[in-house]
Design a protein around this motif. Sequence first.
Motif, PDB file in Angstrom:
ATOM      1  N   GLY A  37      10.899  -0.612   1.326  1.00 23.66           N
ATOM      2  CA  GLY A  37      10.647  -0.184   2.699  1.00 23.66           C
ATOM      3  C   GLY A  37      11.709  -0.774   3.603  1.00 23.66           C
ATOM      4  N   ILE A  38      12.248   0.035   4.496  1.00 25.05           N
ATOM      5  CA  ILE A  38      13.446  -0.363   5.248  1.00 25.05           C
ATOM      6  C   ILE A  38      13.096  -0.833   6.654  1.00 25.05           C
ATOM      7  N   HIS A  39      13.503  -2.057   6.978  1.00 29.19           N
ATOM      8  CA  HIS A  39      13.385  -2.591   8.335  1.00 29.19           C
ATOM      9  C   HIS A  39      14.785  -2.707   8.938  1.00 29.19           C
ATOM     10  N   ALA A  40      14.873  -3.242  10.135  1.00 27.67           N
ATOM     11  CA  ALA A  40      16.135  -3.219  10.887  1.00 27.67           C
ATOM     12  C   ALA A  40      17.300  -3.892  10.164  1.00 27.67           C
ATOM     13  N   PRO A  41      17.152  -5.125   9.630  1.00 25.80           N
ATOM     14  CA  PRO A  41      18.300  -5.738   8.951  1.00 25.80           C
ATOM     15  C   PRO A  41      18.769  -4.918   7.744  1.00 25.80           C
ATOM     16  N   MET A  42      17.820  -4.336   7.037  1.00 24.95           N
ATOM     17  CA  MET A  42      18.152  -3.536   5.860  1.00 24.95           C
ATOM     18  C   MET A  42      18.859  -2.244   6.278  1.00 24.95           C
ATOM     19  N   MET A  43      18.405  -1.638   7.356  1.00 23.73           N
ATOM     20  CA  MET A  43      19.034  -0.408   7.830  1.00 23.73           C
ATOM     21  C   MET A  43      20.465  -0.671   8.290  1.00 23.73           C
ATOM     22  N   ARG A  44      20.687  -1.805   8.960  1.00 24.29           N
ATOM     23  CA  ARG A  44      22.055  -2.128   9.381  1.00 24.29           C
ATOM     24  C   ARG A  44      22.976  -2.251   8.171  1.00 24.29           C
ATOM     25  N   GLN A  45      22.468  -2.887   7.117  1.00 21.54           N
ATOM     26  CA  GLN A  45      23.290  -3.018   5.918  1.00 21.54           C
ATOM     27  C   GLN A  45      23.508  -1.674   5.230  1.00 21.54           C
ATOM     28  N   LEU A  46      22.519  -0.803   5.257  1.00 21.05           N
ATOM     29  CA  LEU A  46      22.685   0.520   4.670  1.00 21.05           C
ATOM     30  C   LEU A  46      23.814   1.271   5.366  1.00 21.05           C
ATOM     31  N   GLY A  57       5.036  -2.538   8.840  1.00 25.92           N
ATOM     32  CA  GLY A  57       4.704  -3.811   9.473  1.00 25.92           C
ATOM     33  C   GLY A  57       5.609  -4.098  10.653  1.00 25.92           C
ATOM     34  N   GLU A  58       6.887  -3.754  10.520  1.00 30.73           N
ATOM     35  CA  GLU A  58       7.823  -3.928  11.630  1.00 30.73           C
ATOM     36  C   GLU A  58       7.445  -3.002  12.782  1.00 30.73           C
ATOM     37  N   MET A  59       7.132  -1.750  12.471  1.00 27.20           N
ATOM     38  CA  MET A  59       6.790  -0.791  13.532  1.00 27.20           C
ATOM     39  C   MET A  59       5.501  -1.169  14.241  1.00 27.20           C
ATOM     40  N   ALA A  60       4.559  -1.747  13.499  1.00 30.12           N
ATOM     41  CA  ALA A  60       3.296  -2.151  14.111  1.00 30.12           C
ATOM     42  C   ALA A  60       3.503  -3.207  15.186  1.00 30.12           C
ATOM     43  N   GLY A  61       4.594  -3.957  15.093  1.00 28.73           N
ATOM     44  CA  GLY A  61       4.885  -4.999  16.071  1.00 28.73           C
ATOM     45  C   GLY A  61       5.638  -4.521  17.289  1.00 28.73           C
ATOM     46  N   PHE A  62       6.045  -3.252  17.326  1.00 28.35           N
ATOM     47  CA  PHE A  62       6.751  -2.742  18.496  1.00 28.35           C
ATOM     48  C   PHE A  62       5.837  -2.774  19.713  1.00 28.35           C
ATOM     49  N   SER A  63       6.325  -3.305  20.827  1.00 29.48           N
ATOM     50  CA  SER A  63       5.505  -3.370  22.037  1.00 29.48           C
ATOM     51  C   SER A  63       5.383  -2.013  22.716  1.00 29.48           C
ATOM     52  N   ASP A  64       6.428  -1.220  22.636  1.00 28.33           N
ATOM     53  CA  ASP A  64       6.428   0.117  23.239  1.00 28.33           C
ATOM     54  C   ASP A  64       6.730   1.109  22.115  1.00 28.33           C
ATOM     55  N   LYS A  65       5.688   1.464  21.361  1.00 27.98           N
ATOM     56  CA  LYS A  65       5.889   2.114  20.073  1.00 27.98           C
ATOM     57  C   LYS A  65       6.607   3.458  20.157  1.00 27.98           C
ATOM     58  N   GLY A  66       6.272   4.293  21.147  1.00 26.07           N
ATOM     59  CA  GLY A  66       6.886   5.616  21.218  1.00 26.07           C
ATOM     60  C   GLY A  66       8.403   5.563  21.323  1.00 26.07           C
ATOM     61  N   PRO A  67       8.946   4.985  22.395  1.00 26.06           N
ATOM     62  CA  PRO A  67      10.409   4.889  22.516  1.00 26.06           C
ATOM     63  C   PRO A  67      11.054   4.108  21.384  1.00 26.06           C
ATOM     64  N   ALA A  68      10.364   3.069  20.888  1.00 21.30           N
ATOM     65  CA  ALA A  68      10.944   2.259  19.820  1.00 21.30           C
ATOM     66  C   ALA A  68      11.087   3.063  18.536  1.00 21.30           C
ATOM     67  N   ASP A 113       0.863  -1.177   0.000  1.00 14.64           N
ATOM     68  CA  ASP A 113       0.000   0.000   0.000  1.00 14.64           C
ATOM     69  C   ASP A 113       0.895   1.221   0.000  1.00 14.64           C
ATOM     70  N   THR A 114       1.159   1.801  -1.188  1.00 11.26           N
ATOM     71  CA  THR A 114       2.098   2.912  -1.272  1.00 11.26           C
ATOM     72  C   THR A 114       1.533   4.176  -0.675  1.00 11.26           C
ATOM     73  N   LYS A 115       0.221   4.281  -0.570  1.00  8.11           N
ATOM     74  CA  LYS A 115      -0.354   5.487   0.033  1.00  8.11           C
ATOM     75  C   LYS A 115      -0.133   5.503   1.535  1.00  8.11           C
ATOM     76  N   SER A 116      -0.269   4.355   2.178  1.00 10.60           N
ATOM     77  CA  SER A 116      -0.108   4.328   3.625  1.00 10.60           C
ATOM     78  C   SER A 116       1.321   4.074   4.051  1.00 10.60           C
ATOM     79  N   GLY A 117       2.153   3.631   3.104  1.00  5.80           N
ATOM     80  CA  GLY A 117       3.531   3.302   3.447  1.00  5.80           C
ATOM     81  C   GLY A 117       3.655   1.928   4.079  1.00  5.80           C
ATOM     82  N   THR A 118       2.575   1.123   4.077  1.00  8.67           N
ATOM     83  CA  THR A 118       2.602  -0.189   4.713  1.00  8.67           C
ATOM     84  C   THR A 118       3.180  -1.230   3.765  1.00  8.67           C
ATOM     85  N   GLN A 119       4.084  -2.047   4.293  1.00  7.72           N
ATOM     86  CA  GLN A 119       4.646  -3.126   3.497  1.00  7.72           C
ATOM     87  C   GLN A 119       4.462  -4.440   4.251  1.00  7.72           C
ATOM     88  N   PRO A 120       4.262  -5.538   3.523  1.00  8.67           N
ATOM     89  CA  PRO A 120       4.183  -6.838   4.191  1.00  8.67           C
ATOM     90  C   PRO A 120       5.517  -7.217   4.783  1.00  8.67           C
TER      91      PRO A 120
END
Length: 287
Positions: free
Chosen positions: A51-60, A92-103, A7-14
Amino acid sequence: MPETKSDTKSGTQPDTRTGSEPDGSARDWVRLDRHEPVAVLVLAAPEQLNGIHAPMMRQLHARLAEVAGDDAIRALVLTGEGRGFCAGAHVGEMAGFSDKGPAVGRLLDEGWNRAVRRIRALRKPVVAAVNGIAAGGGVGLALACDIVLAARSASFIQVFGPRLGVVPDVGSTWFLPQALGRARALQLMLTGDPLKAETAADWGLIAGCVEDGELMDEAIALAGRLARGPVAAFAEIREAVAHGLASTLDAALDLERDVNTRLAGGPDFAEGTAAFVEKREPRFGGA
């Protein structure tokens, strides 16, 4: 890997992380292709519009550090594989954060903001080749580069406010008002409407818009031209412009004097003046 819809409008990726390790860190999410003296840094997760998640950001971060430490690379092109440049953070990665603000705060501080600072700190010119959608943090990642070229089909979308209920980040609240002014920046940020590449070029947000099939050739050719130039001076020009945007004329005059006093004692200035006198093209080699 088969392509999955995003969903490119919402920025959500599987959640498409794959690899030999549970977090997908074994996959080459970011590829560094060398065409010395130019390197091309490719965000390589086309199934999620990069869309960039943690493993991808580390490689970047690792690839940017590699570019910074390699003197054979004198210019860099940043682009994305597939239909998108970068759809921002992996929601999708951010939606799984248990403590979203600090994360999310850590994600920005240790991930995205650090990547922007690494790009801006490179002592070599960086060209962004925006090949498709740039959304959310992908906009800031592109605008952190020195020169932005975009394919005619590309667009820039500020999804933060209207889709996610947060403030634009990854430098967007600085980059967009600086380039577009308050009215246009707020229009994009509050509506989330896509800004087409051609309009972005007309408005001065990016340097140029080219036909889709010509984008990489144009970007690599431009990076090659820059790589043959005085890259040390180019880095100083970038910093002087950033300083000038936030300073007075008197302060800019003083900075220009001080920087040129230093650069004029270096090998590139000596080569440039000699080439001018000898009526030939300069051969710059300073780091």
